[in-house]
Design a protein around this motif. Structure first.
Motif, PDB file in Angstrom:
ATOM      1  N   HIS A  21       0.832  -1.206   0.000  1.00  0.00           N
ATOM      2  CA  HIS A  21       0.000   0.000   0.000  1.00  0.00           C
ATOM      3  C   HIS A  21       0.865   1.254   0.000  1.00  0.00           C
ATOM      4  O   HIS A  21       0.567   2.233  -0.700  1.00  0.00           O
ATOM      5  CB  HIS A  21      -0.919  -0.016   1.214  1.00  0.00           C
ATOM      6  N   SER A 165      -8.057  -1.467  -0.778  1.00  0.00           N
ATOM      7  CA  SER A 165      -7.235  -0.518  -1.538  1.00  0.00           C
ATOM      8  C   SER A 165      -6.120  -1.232  -2.290  1.00  0.00           C
ATOM      9  O   SER A 165      -5.882  -0.956  -3.474  1.00  0.00           O
ATOM     10  CB  SER A 165      -6.640   0.526  -0.593  1.00  0.00           C
ATOM     11  N   VAL A 166      -5.444  -2.160  -1.615  1.00  0.00           N
ATOM     12  CA  VAL A 166      -4.360  -2.901  -2.270  1.00  0.00           C
ATOM     13  C   VAL A 166      -4.889  -3.700  -3.450  1.00  0.00           C
ATOM     14  O   VAL A 166      -4.308  -3.684  -4.547  1.00  0.00           O
ATOM     15  CB  VAL A 166      -3.656  -3.826  -1.257  1.00  0.00           C
TER      16      VAL A 166
END
Length: 224
Positions: A21, A165-166
């Protein structure tokens, strides 16, 4: 037809998810900066980055500073297959397996409509999703992929925003690595307790518009 499964070790620890991230959020940072952000020892961070690079998830670039001593290294997402051998091998393998699958099941072949470049992108994307355990159920006619919620239950309860998100950035990365017109349109996490939804779109003139799928994802969650 089931694809081969090759687990990513790089995505099996929260610490590596945080490192990935950090690389996605600010590409080009050095080891010490990443270690400080994720609050890990330099050597531990270096080991995690080596695993992520070996699996084609990040790339390291040596910086020229003109100063004596070991040159610093900056870390970036892999956007070009020429920059990482593991990512290149995965994509090339996915393309070959996709071609074989379409020869065995011609009804799955939408090359005439979407174009060979788009099909190569979809092959790489579907295999990536399979490899990370999300059990993709693609619908090429609608440019939609249903996936099982993230297998990394150890992180979902406390790190859901990080995990999502990743994965979203990795989806974008997969589509960028293979040249073609397909782009990520939206991701809807946990549409149901057992399903997340990925919507794709075809951009530019490299392929014919997918017709009824043109309004796919209306009202969907943003991908950024």
């Amino acid at each position: 037809m089931p694809r081969r499964v090759e687990d990513y070790r790089g995505l099996t620890r929260v610490s590596r998810l945080r490192i990935l991230h950090a690389v996605h959020r600010r590409p080009g940072r050095r080891l010490a900066e990443i270690a400080a952000e994720v609050d890990l020892h330099l050597n531990t961070t270096r080991e995690h980055l080596a695993i992520l690079e070996a699996e084609g998830l990040v790339q390291s670039l040596t910086l020229v500073t003109g100063v004596r001593g070991r040159p610093p290294v900056a870390f970036h997402p892999v956007t070009d297959l020429e920059d990482n051998a593991a990512a290149r091998e995965r994509a090339e393998g996915a393309t070959e397996r996709g071609k074989i699958l379409r020869r065995l099941a011609p009804d799955l072949d939408r090359s005439d409509e979407l174009g060979d470049a788009a099909m190569a992108q979809l092959d790489a994307l579907y295999e990536h999703l399979e490899d990370i355990g999300l059990e993709p159920k693609p619908d090429d006619s609608q440019l939609r992929v249903d996936v099982a919620p993230c297998r990394y239950a150890f992180a979902i309860k406390t790190e859901r925003a990080l995990v999502c998100s990743v994965h979203i950035q990795l989806l974008k990365q997969q589509l960028q690595q293979v040249p073609g017109p397909v782009r990520l349109r939206s991701v809807k996490p946990f549409v149901t307790p057992t399903r997340c939804e990925i919507a794709l779109e075809v951009c530019g003139e490299a392929a014919a518009p997918p017709g009824p799928a043109s309004d796919l994802g209306a009202g969907a969650a943003a991908t950024s």
